[in-house]
Scaffold this motif. Structure first.
Motif, PDB file in Angstrom:
ATOM      1  N   GLU A 161       0.830  -1.203   0.000  1.00 45.76           N
ATOM      2  CA  GLU A 161       0.000   0.000   0.000  1.00 45.76           C
ATOM      3  C   GLU A 161       0.867   1.256   0.000  1.00 45.76           C
ATOM      4  O   GLU A 161       0.550   2.252  -0.665  1.00 45.76           O
ATOM      5  CB  GLU A 161      -0.917   0.000   1.226  1.00 45.76           C
ATOM      6  CG  GLU A 161      -2.021  -1.047   1.183  1.00 45.76           C
ATOM      7  CD  GLU A 161      -2.836  -1.081   2.457  1.00 45.76           C
ATOM      8  OE1 GLU A 161      -2.703  -0.148   3.286  1.00 45.76           O
ATOM      9  OE2 GLU A 161      -3.611  -2.033   2.645  1.00 45.76           O
ATOM     10  N   ASP A 162       1.984   1.201   0.753  1.00 45.58           N
ATOM     11  CA  ASP A 162       2.909   2.339   0.773  1.00 45.58           C
ATOM     12  C   ASP A 162       3.468   2.607  -0.618  1.00 45.58           C
ATOM     13  O   ASP A 162       3.523   3.753  -1.075  1.00 45.58           O
ATOM     14  CB  ASP A 162       4.070   2.052   1.739  1.00 45.58           C
ATOM     15  CG  ASP A 162       3.639   2.062   3.195  1.00 45.58           C
ATOM     16  OD1 ASP A 162       2.591   2.652   3.502  1.00 45.58           O
ATOM     17  OD2 ASP A 162       4.367   1.484   4.027  1.00 45.58           O
ATOM     18  N   TRP A 163       3.902   1.540  -1.288  1.00 46.50           N
ATOM     19  CA  TRP A 163       4.449   1.724  -2.634  1.00 46.50           C
ATOM     20  C   TRP A 163       3.391   2.269  -3.587  1.00 46.50           C
ATOM     21  O   TRP A 163       3.668   3.143  -4.404  1.00 46.50           O
ATOM     22  CB  TRP A 163       5.027   0.421  -3.188  1.00 46.50           C
ATOM     23  CG  TRP A 163       5.281   0.548  -4.665  1.00 46.50           C
ATOM     24  CD1 TRP A 163       4.593  -0.037  -5.674  1.00 46.50           C
ATOM     25  CD2 TRP A 163       6.252   1.400  -5.289  1.00 46.50           C
ATOM     26  NE1 TRP A 163       5.066   0.370  -6.892  1.00 46.50           N
ATOM     27  CE2 TRP A 163       6.091   1.252  -6.688  1.00 46.50           C
ATOM     28  CE3 TRP A 163       7.231   2.254  -4.805  1.00 46.50           C
ATOM     29  CZ2 TRP A 163       6.880   1.936  -7.598  1.00 46.50           C
ATOM     30  CZ3 TRP A 163       8.013   2.944  -5.715  1.00 46.50           C
ATOM     31  CH2 TRP A 163       7.842   2.778  -7.093  1.00 46.50           C
ATOM     32  N   ASP A 164       2.174   1.758  -3.493  1.00 43.07           N
ATOM     33  CA  ASP A 164       1.103   2.230  -4.378  1.00 43.07           C
ATOM     34  C   ASP A 164       0.911   3.737  -4.229  1.00 43.07           C
ATOM     35  O   ASP A 164       0.667   4.453  -5.214  1.00 43.07           O
ATOM     36  CB  ASP A 164      -0.208   1.507  -4.055  1.00 43.07           C
ATOM     37  CG  ASP A 164      -0.204   0.058  -4.527  1.00 43.07           C
ATOM     38  OD1 ASP A 164       0.673  -0.292  -5.353  1.00 43.07           O
ATOM     39  OD2 ASP A 164      -1.053  -0.723  -4.056  1.00 43.07           O
ATOM     40  N   ARG A 165       1.023   4.235  -2.987  1.00 39.44           N
ATOM     41  CA  ARG A 165       0.846   5.673  -2.763  1.00 39.44           C
ATOM     42  C   ARG A 165       2.016   6.461  -3.348  1.00 39.44           C
ATOM     43  O   ARG A 165       1.825   7.515  -3.961  1.00 39.44           O
ATOM     44  CB  ARG A 165       0.709   5.955  -1.269  1.00 39.44           C
ATOM     45  CG  ARG A 165       0.507   7.428  -0.939  1.00 39.44           C
ATOM     46  CD  ARG A 165      -0.064   7.617   0.437  1.00 39.44           C
ATOM     47  NE  ARG A 165      -1.405   7.033   0.543  1.00 39.44           N
ATOM     48  CZ  ARG A 165      -2.146   7.075   1.646  1.00 39.44           C
ATOM     49  NH1 ARG A 165      -1.688   7.682   2.723  1.00 39.44           N
ATOM     50  NH2 ARG A 165      -3.343   6.527   1.660  1.00 39.44           N
ATOM     51  N   ILE A 166       3.241   5.966  -3.151  1.00 39.86           N
ATOM     52  CA  ILE A 166       4.416   6.630  -3.731  1.00 39.86           C
ATOM     53  C   ILE A 166       4.307   6.654  -5.251  1.00 39.86           C
ATOM     54  O   ILE A 166       4.531   7.682  -5.897  1.00 39.86           O
ATOM     55  CB  ILE A 166       5.705   5.910  -3.289  1.00 39.86           C
ATOM     56  CG1 ILE A 166       5.925   6.067  -1.782  1.00 39.86           C
ATOM     57  CG2 ILE A 166       6.921   6.448  -4.053  1.00 39.86           C
ATOM     58  CD1 ILE A 166       7.019   5.189  -1.218  1.00 39.86           C
TER      59      ILE A 166
END
Length: 477
Positions: A161-166
Motif C-alpha cells: 500500500e505504501d508503494w502504491d501511494r508513492i
C-alpha cells in the motif's frame, strides 16, 4: 566484544548457497571489521558515511559495487544491508532509516509491477547491525547483530500500500510533494547532499523533485532488530531454516489492532478507521459501557478511550509503533473550535542555528503520519469528560503547501535566534500553520542560547485554527 581475531583462513563461502552465506555472515557478530585478516583497513578513510557498508560488501563478502536490479546474492535471492545502531537510555535503537535503493522517477511508469520495484531485490534481507560511535573509525564499529529478514505477509500488505501511494504521486506528476509522512513502513526519504543539489526530473511534470530513496522507517528497523534472532545463535545446518522472519513479539506494552488480517479489499487505514466508525456520534460514557471504563482523572483519558475503541488495552499500538504513527486527540468546544494549539518538544537554541530544514527537529516531528481521534465537548466549562461526543477518526499527513509554510516559519525562527532577536520569534498571527511560544513550566524554565544567556524554553506549535480546520471535516451537520 569477543576477544581475538576472527579466523579468515581456509576456503571462502559459497555465494550461491544460502546456508553458506548465512554461516559466513554469522561470524561477524561481536566483531569489528578490523578483526578480520586481509581486510586492509589501515589506509581507509576514518569517518566517511557509507564506508562500513562498502567495506563489508567488497572485502568481507567479495561483492562488487554495482547498481544491479538483482539482489547481491542473486542465486540465493538475498540482498545484503548494513545499518548503524546508537546507544540511548532505552538501549540500542536505529540511528537512521534503512535505505533500499534510489527511486528512478522516470522509470516508475515503465516498471509495470510491484515485484520489479521491491520484491525482486528486497524480498529477503541479510542485515548487519553495527554500533555507531562517533569517535571511532568505521572499521572499529562492533557488529552487534546479524539477521535474515523475510517480511511477514501482513507487513507486505502495508508495504505494498505504501508503494502504491508513492507510485501514485509520481504518476500524477507530484514527485516533489512526496514525504515520509505519506506512508507507513516503506518511506520515500530524501537522499543526497541536500541544499537543492540533488534534484531529479520526473514524468508528467516539468517541476524538479528532490532525489528520494525507498527506505524502511527507523521504527520498522527497530522492530526487525528487536524481534529477530541473531544468526550466530542458529548457525547449525538444520536451524538455519527455522527463523527468517520475526520472532515472537517482545513488547508487553504493545498490542496489534488486528488479530486476523483485515479484508483484502480494504486498505490498512480504512480498516483502522472502520474499526472506530461504530462509535461515531456516541458520548464517551456510552463508549465506556461498550469498551470498558477509563479513569477520568487521567490526562490521557481521550487517548485511552480511542485505544479502547480499537480493542487496544496496552500503551502502544503495534502497527503504529512500527510505522511511527503519532496518535493525537483533538477536543472541539461547543462551537466546533479546537480548544488548543498542538505543541511539540522545546527546541535547543544552540542547535537550531546550525541546522537546515531537512535535518531539523521540527521537520522530523511534522513529517509523520498522524492519527486523529476527534471529540466535541458538550458543556461550556468542558468539565464533564464523559459527556463529550466522539466525532470520528482519520489519518492525516501535512500537505505539501502547508509543509512549505511551516518551513518558512522555522527559517524565520532560526534566523531570529541566530541574530539574537529572541523577542521576534514567529507569532500565531503571522502564519496560518504554525508559530513559536513558550513551552516550559514557567518563566524560570530556561535553556542557554548561542549568546551564552538563559532564555525561556520555547517550541513550535500548530495553530489552533489550523487544527480546527483539519478536524472540522468530521463535524456532523
Amino acid at each position: 566484544m569477543r576477544e581475538g581475531t576472527a579466523d579468515r583462513k581456509g576456503p571462502r563461502y559459497d555465494k550461491k548457497d544460502r546456508k553458506s552465506i548465512l554461516r559466513h555472515a554469522a561470524k561477524l557478530t561481536g566483531h569489528m571489521l578490523s578483526d578480520f585478516e586481509e581486510m586492509n583497513m589501515d589506509s581507509s578513510p576514518v569517518h566517511v558515511k557509507g564506508y562500513f557498508g562498502q567495506a563489508l560488501e567488497t572485502l568481507y563478502f567479495d561483492i562488487d559495487n554495482n547498481n544491479s536490479p538483482l539482489p547481491d546474492f542473486p542465486e540465493a535471492g538475498i540482498e545484503l544491508k548494513s545499518t548503524p545502531m546508537k546507544e540511548t537510555r532505552k538501549g540500542l535503537v536505529s540511528k537512521e532509516r534503512l535505505v533500499l535503493g534510489i527511486i528512478d522517477y522516470m522509470a516508475v511508469k515503465n516498471k509495470g509491477s510491484w515485484h520489479d520495484v521491491f520484491e525482486k531485490k528486497s524480498g529477503d534481507l541479510l542485515i548487519v547491525f553495527y554500533r555507531y560511535e562517533s569517535d571511532r573509525p568505521f572499521y572499529q564499529f562492533e557488529v552487534v547483530k546479524v539477521v535474515e529478514w523475510t517480511f511477514p505477509e501482513e507487513d507486505l500488505r502495508i508495504i505494498k500500500e505504501d508503494w502504491d501511494r508513492i507510485e501514485q504521486y509520481i504518476l500524477e506528476g507530484r514527485a516533489e510533494e512526496l514525504s515520509e509522512g505519506l506512508t507507513n513502513y516503506l518511506a520515500a526519504c530524501t537522499k543526497g547532499a541536500g541544499h537543492g543539489k540533488d534534484m531529479r526530473i520526473q514524468p508528467f511534470s516539468d517541476k524538479m523533485a528532490k532525489q528520494r530513496a525507498l527506505s524502511l522507517k527507523q521504527s520498522y528497523v527497530n522492530r526487525i532488530f528487536e524481534e529477530s534472532t541473531d544468526l550466530s545463535e542458529i548457525v547449525g545446518e538444520e536451524n538455519l531454516d527455522d527463523r527468517k522472519g520475526p520472532a515472537e513479539r517482545i513488547h508487553a506494552d504493545s498490542q496489534s489492532i488486528f488479530e486476523e488480517p483485515w479484508d483484502v479489499s480494504t486498505t490498512f487505514e480504512d480498516a483502522v478507521v472502520g474499526r472506530m466508525s461504530k462509535f461515531v456520534g456516541r458520548r464517551c460514557v456510552e463508549i465506556e459501557d461498550m469498551t470498558g471504563t477509563v479513569n477520568t482523572e487521567s490526562k490521557s483519558y481521550y487517548a485511552m478511550l480511542a485505544r479502547h475503541m480499537l480493542g487496544i488495552r496496552t500503551r502502544d499500538i503495534e502497527e503504529f509503533r512500527n510505522a511511527d504513527i503519532v496518535m493525537k486527540t483533538v477536543r472541539l468546544d461547543t462551537r466546533g473550535r479546537s480548544r488548543e494549539s498542538m505543541s511539540f518538544p522545546h527546541f535547543d537554541y544552540k542547535e537550531i542555528v546550525g541546522q537546515d530544514w531537512e535535518d531539523c527537529d521540527f521537520h522530523e516531528q511534522i513529517d509523520k503520519k498522524f492519527f486523529f481521534a476527534v471529540y466535541q465537548m458538550c458543556d461550556a466549562e468542558n468539565k464533564d469528560k464523559r459527556a463529550a461526543r466522539f466525532l470520528g477518526s482519520f489519518f492525516w499527513t501535512m500537505p505539501y503547501e502547508d509543509m512549505e509554510e511551516a518551513r518558512k516559519v522555522w527559517e524565520r525562527a532560526r534566523d531570529a535566534v541566530a541574530e539574537g532577536r529572541y523577542d521576534e520569534l514567529p507569532k500565531e498571527s503571522q502564519s496560518y500553520v504554525s508559530h513559536v511560544r513558550p513551552h516550559g513550566r514557567d518563566s524560570s524554565d530556561t535553556i542557554e542560547g548561542p549568546d551564552g544567556k538563559q532564555h525561556v524554553k520555547k517550541c513550535f506549535w500548530l495553530n489552533r485554527d489550523y487544527i480546527t480546520g483539519i478536524a472540522r471535516r468530521l463535524m456532523r451537520p
